[in-house]
Scaffold this motif. Structure first.
Motif, PDB file in Angstrom:
ATOM      1  N   ALA A  72       0.840  -1.193   0.000  1.00 28.10           N
ATOM      2  CA  ALA A  72       0.000   0.000   0.000  1.00 28.10           C
ATOM      3  C   ALA A  72       0.877   1.245   0.000  1.00 28.10           C
ATOM      4  O   ALA A  72       1.890   1.299   0.691  1.00 28.10           O
ATOM      5  CB  ALA A  72      -0.920  -0.011   1.209  1.00 28.10           C
ATOM      6  N   GLN A  73       0.479   2.213  -0.780  1.00 25.32           N
ATOM      7  CA  GLN A  73       1.227   3.455  -0.859  1.00 25.32           C
ATOM      8  C   GLN A  73       0.557   4.457   0.087  1.00 25.32           C
ATOM      9  O   GLN A  73      -0.354   5.171  -0.282  1.00 25.32           O
ATOM     10  CB  GLN A  73       1.233   3.990  -2.294  1.00 25.32           C
ATOM     11  N   VAL A  74       1.001   4.474   1.323  1.00 23.90           N
ATOM     12  CA  VAL A  74       0.416   5.383   2.319  1.00 23.90           C
ATOM     13  C   VAL A  74       1.505   6.283   2.865  1.00 23.90           C
ATOM     14  O   VAL A  74       2.684   5.929   2.882  1.00 23.90           O
ATOM     15  CB  VAL A  74      -0.251   4.590   3.471  1.00 23.90           C
ATOM     16  N   LYS A  75       1.087   7.451   3.307  1.00 28.19           N
ATOM     17  CA  LYS A  75       2.019   8.387   3.902  1.00 28.19           C
ATOM     18  C   LYS A  75       1.949   8.231   5.407  1.00 28.19           C
ATOM     19  O   LYS A  75       0.868   8.044   5.971  1.00 28.19           O
ATOM     20  CB  LYS A  75       1.654   9.809   3.510  1.00 28.19           C
ATOM     21  N   PRO A  76       3.075   8.318   6.089  1.00 24.20           N
ATOM     22  CA  PRO A  76       3.052   8.238   7.550  1.00 24.20           C
ATOM     23  C   PRO A  76       2.299   9.428   8.122  1.00 24.20           C
ATOM     24  O   PRO A  76       2.306  10.520   7.572  1.00 24.20           O
ATOM     25  CB  PRO A  76       4.507   8.241   7.959  1.00 24.20           C
ATOM     26  N   ARG A  77       1.629   9.233   9.217  1.00 26.31           N
ATOM     27  CA  ARG A  77       0.884  10.308   9.852  1.00 26.31           C
ATOM     28  C   ARG A  77       1.846  11.208  10.627  1.00 26.31           C
ATOM     29  O   ARG A  77       2.933  10.794  11.050  1.00 26.31           O
ATOM     30  CB  ARG A  77      -0.208   9.778  10.751  1.00 26.31           C
ATOM     31  N   ASP A  78       1.428  12.439  10.830  1.00 30.32           N
ATOM     32  CA  ASP A  78       2.221  13.381  11.602  1.00 30.32           C
ATOM     33  C   ASP A  78       2.071  13.047  13.078  1.00 30.32           C
ATOM     34  O   ASP A  78       0.964  12.795  13.578  1.00 30.32           O
ATOM     35  CB  ASP A  78       1.751  14.814  11.364  1.00 30.32           C
TER      36      ASP A  78
END
Length: 81
Positions: A72-78
């Motif tokens: 999955a291409q997900v961005k890490p959360r802040d």
């Protein structure tokens, strides 16, 4: 032969003698198979055979039968620290 646990306790020498003679002895508890008594030589043979034929965990994973799985291409959360 299958022994009940109580019979195996009472006649443990007979259980061991039969196992040493080359006949593994099954012991049941409450009517269900629980353990098998076998000679040390038979155990060593089974263990050596299992170790010899065992593949590495990495080989096992690489042999997984299935299509390649896309990550999955997900961005890490802040995260506030």
């Amino acid at each position: 032969m299958t022994w009940t646990l109580q019979d195996a306790k009472n006649k443990f020498s007979a259980v061991v003698d039969a196992a040493l003679a080359g006949t593994p002895q099954q012991v049941s508890r409450r009517g269900k198979p629980a353990v098998v008594v076998l000679s040390a030589e038979d155990y060593k043979y089974l263990l050596a055979d299992a170790v010899e034929s065992r593949e590495s965990f990495a080989d096992h994973l690489l042999a997984f039968p299935g299509p390649e799985v896309e990550r999955a291409q997900v961005k890490p959360r802040d995260v506030d620290l």
